[in-house]
Design an enzyme around this catalytic site. Structure first.
Site, PDB file in Angstrom:
ATOM      1  N   TYR A 144       0.936  -1.235   0.071  1.00 47.71           N
ATOM      2  CA  TYR A 144       0.045  -0.001  -0.033  1.00 47.71           C
ATOM      3  C   TYR A 144       0.810   1.126   0.049  1.00 47.71           C
ATOM      4  CZ  TYR A 144      -3.736  -3.410   1.498  1.00 47.71           C
ATOM      5  OH  TYR A 144      -4.421  -4.370   1.531  1.00 47.71           O
ATOM      6  N   GLY A 153     -15.999  -1.305  -1.165  1.00 50.97           N
ATOM      7  CA  GLY A 153     -15.205  -0.132  -1.564  1.00 50.97           C
ATOM      8  C   GLY A 153     -16.108   1.089  -1.676  1.00 50.97           C
TER       9      GLY A 153
HETATM   10  N1  LIG Z   1      -6.267  -8.750   1.263  1.00 50.45           N
HETATM   11  C1  LIG Z   1      -6.352  -8.059   0.078  1.00 50.45           C
HETATM   12  O1  LIG Z   1      -6.248  -8.577  -1.002  1.00 50.45           O
HETATM   13  C2  LIG Z   1      -7.239  -6.494   0.501  1.00 50.45           C
HETATM   14  C3  LIG Z   1      -7.516  -6.100  -0.920  1.00 50.45           C
HETATM   15  C4  LIG Z   1      -8.086  -4.763  -0.680  1.00 50.45           C
HETATM   16  C5  LIG Z   1      -7.951  -4.083   0.583  1.00 50.45           C
HETATM   17  N2  LIG Z   1      -7.561  -4.870   1.839  1.00 50.45           N
HETATM   18  C6  LIG Z   1      -7.840  -4.270   3.224  1.00 50.45           C
HETATM   19  O2  LIG Z   1      -9.118  -4.143   3.419  1.00 50.45           O
HETATM   20  C7  LIG Z   1      -9.431  -2.988   3.779  1.00 50.45           C
HETATM   21  C8  LIG Z   1     -10.703  -2.582   3.601  1.00 50.45           C
HETATM   22  O3  LIG Z   1     -11.000  -2.648   2.389  1.00 50.45           O
HETATM   23  P1  LIG Z   1     -11.326  -1.394   1.467  1.00 50.45           P
HETATM   24  O4  LIG Z   1     -10.746  -0.340   1.852  1.00 50.45           O
HETATM   25  O5  LIG Z   1     -10.822  -1.677  -0.158  1.00 50.45           O
HETATM   26  O6  LIG Z   1     -12.722  -1.188   1.082  1.00 50.45           O
HETATM   27  P2  LIG Z   1     -14.161  -0.802   1.907  1.00 50.45           P
HETATM   28  O7  LIG Z   1     -13.586  -0.823   3.594  1.00 50.45           O
HETATM   29  O8  LIG Z   1     -15.217  -1.728   1.456  1.00 50.45           O
HETATM   30  O9  LIG Z   1     -14.422   0.490   1.327  1.00 50.45           O
HETATM   31  C9  LIG Z   1     -13.494   1.542   1.544  1.00 50.45           C
HETATM   32  C10 LIG Z   1     -14.001   2.574   0.570  1.00 50.45           C
HETATM   33  O10 LIG Z   1     -15.279   3.221   1.105  1.00 50.45           O
HETATM   34  C11 LIG Z   1     -15.338   4.520   1.467  1.00 50.45           C
HETATM   35  N3  LIG Z   1     -16.084   4.493   2.603  1.00 50.45           N
HETATM   36  C12 LIG Z   1     -15.742   3.973   3.984  1.00 50.45           C
HETATM   37  N4  LIG Z   1     -16.566   4.430   4.903  1.00 50.45           N
HETATM   38  C13 LIG Z   1     -17.415   5.154   4.347  1.00 50.45           C
HETATM   39  C14 LIG Z   1     -18.715   5.717   4.721  1.00 50.45           C
HETATM   40  N5  LIG Z   1     -18.867   5.510   6.184  1.00 50.45           N
HETATM   41  N6  LIG Z   1     -19.330   6.515   3.904  1.00 50.45           N
HETATM   42  C15 LIG Z   1     -19.308   6.666   2.563  1.00 50.45           C
HETATM   43  N7  LIG Z   1     -18.125   5.874   2.010  1.00 50.45           N
HETATM   44  C16 LIG Z   1     -17.323   5.436   2.863  1.00 50.45           C
HETATM   45  C17 LIG Z   1     -13.973   4.735   1.549  1.00 50.45           C
HETATM   46  O11 LIG Z   1     -13.966   6.282   1.247  1.00 50.45           O
HETATM   47  P3  LIG Z   1     -13.270   7.250   2.482  1.00 50.45           P
HETATM   48  O12 LIG Z   1     -11.884   7.205   2.142  1.00 50.45           O
HETATM   49  O13 LIG Z   1     -13.700   8.635   1.307  1.00 50.45           O
HETATM   50  O14 LIG Z   1     -14.019   7.317   3.416  1.00 50.45           O
HETATM   51  C18 LIG Z   1     -13.268   3.944   0.588  1.00 50.45           C
HETATM   52  O15 LIG Z   1     -13.106   4.544  -0.543  1.00 50.45           O
HETATM   53  C19 LIG Z   1      -8.361  -2.206   3.396  1.00 50.45           C
HETATM   54  O16 LIG Z   1      -8.240  -0.731   3.945  1.00 50.45           O
HETATM   55  C20 LIG Z   1      -7.113  -3.165   3.390  1.00 50.45           C
HETATM   56  O17 LIG Z   1      -6.498  -2.840   4.507  1.00 50.45           O
HETATM   57  C21 LIG Z   1      -7.049  -6.133   1.506  1.00 50.45           C
END
Ligand SMILES: NC(=O)c1ccc[n+]([C@@H]2O[C@H](COP(=O)([O-])OP(=O)(O)OC[C@H]3O[C@@H](n4cnc5c(N)ncnc54)[C@H](OP(=O)(O)O)[C@@H]3O)[C@@H](O)[C@H]2O)c1
Length: 287
Positions: free
Chosen positions: A65, A215
């Site tokens: 990241y 996401g």
């Molecule tokens: N193991 C893997 O392959 C893998 C892959 C991807 C991710 N991950 C991990 O999983 C974590 C979570 O996944 P993710 O971040 O991809 O997806 P997520 O948690 O499903 O969604 C995050 C997205 O949603 C938005 N968001 C979050 N809370 C919100 C709210 N209350 N209202 C409106 N929008 C909101 C965020 O934008 P804002 O910043 O504007 O809030 C961000 O763009 C990552 O941070 C990472 O640590 C792991």
């Protein structure tokens, strides 16, 4: 399936590390397109500190990241770490630049350097949870697993986990080390990995869904929106709460770069979903 006030708020990771089930995913504190430093690094630092202040004691990151900037910002926000905070990081994917794909590299040489790099950046003498970001199609999984087991035996890693794996992958890894966690894509609208969730639940392995609110796209589901409206919560809160109710071994790591969104997401801990509501939500995605 949990459905009421007896919702568990903690999980024993690896059987001996108590984690609050609502954690934080730090992929989104990097620069645009998950690359480099953000325009305002202090905002990222503030979000990470706020997460801990609100009760998060598990933060998920990866060397890929940024690369590296997510780990660096977590260190800048939290070092010296409180004893309660667990940082889980990952190795096995590499990416240099905003406009290129993540590539696999789970060779022992790369993972050796990746692990040492994470230890150095995070200023830790061991990683509490080190997750293999991906099994590398170019490297026999056994070779990768053997390296990880040796790194754990050498004291560099406390608990080991895997990401985007099948039940068969987990079973193979368990011949080499105790699998403490599995991190696969999963949400109320995306349950392709249901058999992996069920397997991990039966084995006492933490299941850490990435993309827990799709996401940020869960609001696009009109049925989820209607259910959320009925409960006077947001779709994201309901999606997170559904995960907390779905199985006790699920640990959440919603990602955000916004304190307002973080606070909203944390309030999902207060929601209780009835059996009838769970049944309706379960029907939103094919299993
Ligand atoms: N193991 C893997 O392959 C893998 C892959 C991807 C991710 N991950 C991990 O999983 C974590 C979570 O996944 P993710 O971040 O991809 O997806 P997520 O948690 O499903 O969604 C995050 C997205 O949603 C938005 N968001 C979050 N809370 C919100 C709210 N209350 N209202 C409106 N929008 C909101 C965020 O934008 P804002 O910043 O504007 O809030 C961000 O763009 C990552 O941070 C990472 O640590 C792991």
């Amino acid at each position: 399936m949990k459905n009421n006030a007896d919702l568990k708020t903690t999980f024993e990771l690896g059987g001996d590390l108590e984690i609050n089930r609502l954690g934080y995913g730090a992929m989104r504190i990097t620069g645009p397109m998950l690359s480099g430093m953000p325009e305002n690094p202090q905002n990222s630092i503030d979000v990470v500190r706020k997460a801990v202040e609100l009760g998060v004691n598990f933060i998920d990151t990866a060397d890929a990241y940024g690369p590296f900037t997510s780990e660096e910002l977590i260190r800048d926000a939290l070092f010296p770490y409180s004893k309660d905070v667990t940082i889980g990081t990952k190795g096995g994917l590499v990416r240099f630049g905003a406009h290129v794909d993540f590539n696999h590299d789970a060779s022992p040489q790369h993972l050796h350097d990746a692990l040492d790099g994470s230890l150095r950046r995070l200023k830790l003498d061991h990683i509490e949870l080190y997750q293999l970001h991906r099994i590398d199609p170019k490297v026999p999984a056994e070779i990768t697993f053997e390296f990880l087991a040796k790194a754990q035996q050498a004291g560099k890693i406390r608990h080991l986990g895997l990401s985007e794996v099948s039940v068969e992958d987990i079973q193979l890894a368990r011949k080499y080390f105790k699998v403490a966690s599995v991190q696969n894509r999963y949400s109320v609208l995306d349950r392709k990995w249901e058999p992996v969730l069920e397997y991990t639940e039966s084995q006492g392995i933490a299941f850490i869904p990435w993309f827990p609110i799709g996401g940020g796209t869960t609001a696009e589901s009109s049925k989820l929106q209607q259910a959320a409206d009925r409960k006077r919560v947001s779709t994201h809160q309901l999606a997170l709460s559904w995960l907390l109710h779905r199985a006790d071994n699920i640990l959440l790591i919603p990602g955000t770069s916004s304190i307002a969104h973080l606070e909203e997401n944390m309030r999902s801990l207060d929601i209780r979903i009835t059996t009838e509501e769970m049944n309706d939500l379960n029907a939103l995605s094919e299993v």
